[in-house]
Design a protein around this motif. Sequence first.
Motif, PDB file in Angstrom:
ATOM      1  N   ALA A   1       7.004  20.778  15.779  1.00  6.14           N
ATOM      2  CA  ALA A   1       8.279  20.760  16.494  1.00  6.14           C
ATOM      3  C   ALA A   1       9.044  22.041  16.173  1.00  6.14           C
ATOM      4  O   ALA A   1       9.200  22.405  15.018  1.00  6.14           O
ATOM      5  N   ILE A   2       9.506  22.733  17.184  1.00  6.83           N
ATOM      6  CA  ILE A   2      10.187  24.009  16.998  1.00  6.83           C
ATOM      7  C   ILE A   2      11.658  23.769  16.680  1.00  6.83           C
ATOM      8  O   ILE A   2      12.340  23.003  17.354  1.00  6.83           O
ATOM      9  N   CYS A   3      12.144  24.444  15.647  1.00  8.75           N
ATOM     10  CA  CYS A   3      13.553  24.378  15.271  1.00  8.75           C
ATOM     11  C   CYS A   3      14.269  25.564  15.900  1.00  8.75           C
ATOM     12  O   CYS A   3      13.901  26.707  15.673  1.00  8.75           O
ATOM     13  N   GLU A   4      15.259  25.265  16.690  1.00  9.27           N
ATOM     14  CA  GLU A   4      15.987  26.295  17.424  1.00  9.27           C
ATOM     15  C   GLU A   4      17.068  26.966  16.591  1.00  9.27           C
ATOM     16  O   GLU A   4      17.706  27.894  17.045  1.00  9.27           O
ATOM     17  N   THR A   5      17.317  26.511  15.397  1.00 13.35           N
ATOM     18  CA  THR A   5      18.342  27.107  14.543  1.00 13.35           C
ATOM     19  C   THR A   5      17.680  27.728  13.326  1.00 13.35           C
ATOM     20  O   THR A   5      16.464  27.569  13.118  1.00 13.35           O
ATOM     21  N   GLU A   6      18.475  28.407  12.519  1.00 17.04           N
ATOM     22  CA  GLU A   6      17.930  28.990  11.289  1.00 17.04           C
ATOM     23  C   GLU A   6      17.892  27.974  10.145  1.00 17.04           C
ATOM     24  O   GLU A   6      17.638  28.324   9.009  1.00 17.04           O
ATOM     25  N   TYR A   7      18.149  26.696  10.456  1.00 19.41           N
ATOM     26  CA  TYR A   7      18.097  25.603   9.473  1.00 19.41           C
ATOM     27  C   TYR A   7      16.994  24.627   9.868  1.00 19.41           C
ATOM     28  O   TYR A   7      17.268  23.584  10.452  1.00 19.41           O
ATOM     29  N   PRO A   8      15.737  24.921   9.557  1.00 17.93           N
ATOM     30  CA  PRO A   8      14.675  24.003   9.967  1.00 17.93           C
ATOM     31  C   PRO A   8      14.761  22.677   9.210  1.00 17.93           C
ATOM     32  O   PRO A   8      14.912  22.650   7.989  1.00 17.93           O
ATOM     33  N   LEU A   9      14.703  21.589   9.958  1.00 10.59           N
ATOM     34  CA  LEU A   9      14.743  20.258   9.367  1.00 10.59           C
ATOM     35  C   LEU A   9      14.146  19.263  10.348  1.00 10.59           C
ATOM     36  O   LEU A   9      13.965  19.558  11.519  1.00 10.59           O
ATOM     37  N   TYR A  10      13.818  18.097   9.835  1.00  7.33           N
ATOM     38  CA  TYR A  10      13.362  17.014  10.703  1.00  7.33           C
ATOM     39  C   TYR A  10      14.029  15.718  10.269  1.00  7.33           C
ATOM     40  O   TYR A  10      14.442  15.559   9.116  1.00  7.33           O
ATOM     41  N   VAL A  11      14.141  14.798  11.215  1.00 12.02           N
ATOM     42  CA  VAL A  11      14.606  13.440  10.945  1.00 12.02           C
ATOM     43  C   VAL A  11      13.662  12.507  11.681  1.00 12.02           C
ATOM     44  O   VAL A  11      13.448  12.665  12.883  1.00 12.02           O
ATOM     45  N   VAL A  12      13.061  11.581  10.954  1.00 15.15           N
ATOM     46  CA  VAL A  12      12.237  10.562  11.597  1.00 15.15           C
ATOM     47  C   VAL A  12      12.902   9.209  11.399  1.00 15.15           C
ATOM     48  O   VAL A  12      13.627   8.985  10.427  1.00 15.15           O
ATOM     49  N   ARG A  13      12.643   8.316  12.340  1.00 12.38           N
ATOM     50  CA  ARG A  13      13.196   6.960  12.287  1.00 12.38           C
ATOM     51  C   ARG A  13      12.038   5.983  12.314  1.00 12.38           C
ATOM     52  O   ARG A  13      11.128   6.099  13.127  1.00 12.38           O
ATOM     53  N   THR A  14      12.084   5.023  11.399  1.00 11.94           N
ATOM     54  CA  THR A  14      11.092   3.962  11.338  1.00 11.94           C
ATOM     55  C   THR A  14      11.813   2.626  11.317  1.00 11.94           C
ATOM     56  O   THR A  14      13.030   2.569  11.188  1.00 11.94           O
ATOM     57  N   ALA A  15      11.042   1.572  11.390  1.00 16.05           N
ATOM     58  CA  ALA A  15      11.622   0.236  11.254  1.00 16.05           C
ATOM     59  C   ALA A  15      12.248   0.099   9.867  1.00 16.05           C
ATOM     60  O   ALA A  15      11.801   0.719   8.900  1.00 16.05           O
ATOM     61  N   TYR A  16      13.276  -0.707   9.768  1.00 19.63           N
ATOM     62  CA  TYR A  16      13.988  -0.911   8.510  1.00 19.63           C
ATOM     63  C   TYR A  16      13.037  -1.442   7.440  1.00 19.63           C
ATOM     64  O   TYR A  16      12.222  -2.334   7.681  1.00 19.63           O
ATOM     65  N   THR A  17      13.151  -0.892   6.263  1.00 21.73           N
ATOM     66  CA  THR A  17      12.446  -1.377   5.087  1.00 21.73           C
ATOM     67  C   THR A  17      13.241  -0.971   3.856  1.00 21.73           C
ATOM     68  O   THR A  17      13.986   0.012   3.889  1.00 21.73           O
ATOM     69  N   LYS A  18      13.075  -1.724   2.788  1.00 20.60           N
ATOM     70  CA  LYS A  18      13.725  -1.383   1.520  1.00 20.60           C
ATOM     71  C   LYS A  18      12.795  -0.566   0.619  1.00 20.60           C
ATOM     72  O   LYS A  18      13.178  -0.216  -0.491  1.00 20.60           O
ATOM     73  N   LYS A  19      11.598  -0.260   1.088  1.00 19.92           N
ATOM     74  CA  LYS A  19      10.646   0.496   0.274  1.00 19.92           C
ATOM     75  C   LYS A  19      11.202   1.871  -0.063  1.00 19.92           C
ATOM     76  O   LYS A  19      11.955   2.459   0.693  1.00 19.92           O
ATOM     77  N   HIS A  20      10.799   2.360  -1.224  1.00 14.19           N
ATOM     78  CA  HIS A  20      11.149   3.714  -1.619  1.00 14.19           C
ATOM     79  C   HIS A  20      10.429   4.693  -0.707  1.00 14.19           C
ATOM     80  O   HIS A  20       9.344   4.403  -0.195  1.00 14.19           O
ATOM     81  N   VAL A  21      11.012   5.875  -0.519  1.00 13.16           N
ATOM     82  CA  VAL A  21      10.385   6.930   0.258  1.00 13.16           C
ATOM     83  C   VAL A  21       9.952   8.026  -0.695  1.00 13.16           C
ATOM     84  O   VAL A  21      10.750   8.479  -1.528  1.00 13.16           O
ATOM     85  N   ILE A  22       8.711   8.437  -0.582  1.00 10.64           N
ATOM     86  CA  ILE A  22       8.185   9.511  -1.414  1.00 10.64           C
ATOM     87  C   ILE A  22       7.841  10.673  -0.499  1.00 10.64           C
ATOM     88  O   ILE A  22       7.014  10.552   0.409  1.00 10.64           O
ATOM     89  N   PHE A  23       8.506  11.799  -0.749  1.00  8.90           N
ATOM     90  CA  PHE A  23       8.249  13.025   0.003  1.00  8.90           C
ATOM     91  C   PHE A  23       7.102  13.747  -0.706  1.00  8.90           C
ATOM     92  O   PHE A  23       7.235  14.130  -1.861  1.00  8.90           O
ATOM     93  N   GLU A  24       6.006  13.894  -0.016  1.00  8.75           N
ATOM     94  CA  GLU A  24       4.844  14.542  -0.613  1.00  8.75           C
ATOM     95  C   GLU A  24       4.781  15.996  -0.173  1.00  8.75           C
ATOM     96  O   GLU A  24       5.258  16.353   0.887  1.00  8.75           O
ATOM     97  N   GLU A  25       4.155  16.798  -1.016  1.00 13.61           N
ATOM     98  CA  GLU A  25       4.015  18.217  -0.682  1.00 13.61           C
ATOM     99  C   GLU A  25       2.578  18.534  -0.392  1.00 13.61           C
ATOM    100  O   GLU A  25       1.677  17.968  -0.858  1.00 13.61           O
TER     101      GLU A  25
END
Length: 135
Positions: free
Chosen positions: A111-135
């Motif tokens: 996905a191309i970021c049109e600004t100089e601040y590249p970021l993403y936001v994803v939406r999933t179904a609600y859950t209380k699980k922890h989120v782990i950002f992997e590299e």
Amino acid sequence: MKRIAGFGGIIWILFILTGCSVILKTEGERTAVEYELMDLRDIPEDIQKEIAEQKAEPFQITYRDMEYLYIAEGYGKKEESGYCIEITECTQNENAIYIEAILHGPGGEGAICETEYPLYVVRTAYTKKHVIFEE
């Protein structure tokens, strides 16, 4: 020897009293998570404000409302726009949701970021699980 045991006990008590928690990253069978890549205009105002405040530096944010879990990651300010972000994994096991993304230089895949601040936001179904950002 008693001093060492006593010192360990004090550390343990402080750990419990401060409310710290340990998240064990245990592997189990992972399954794909359905998600939607969101436009910033379509996310809740609270997370929009949080992103606006933090976007100059790299960040990782999770936000829950009554219906969805939002996962956001930003890569800080870049010298130019046109960076691309590729979501390479969004999976879960019984303990957590795992998300991995790759930032490609201008003209790359994703996905191309049109600004100089590249970021993403994803939406999933609600859950209380922890989120782990992997590299």
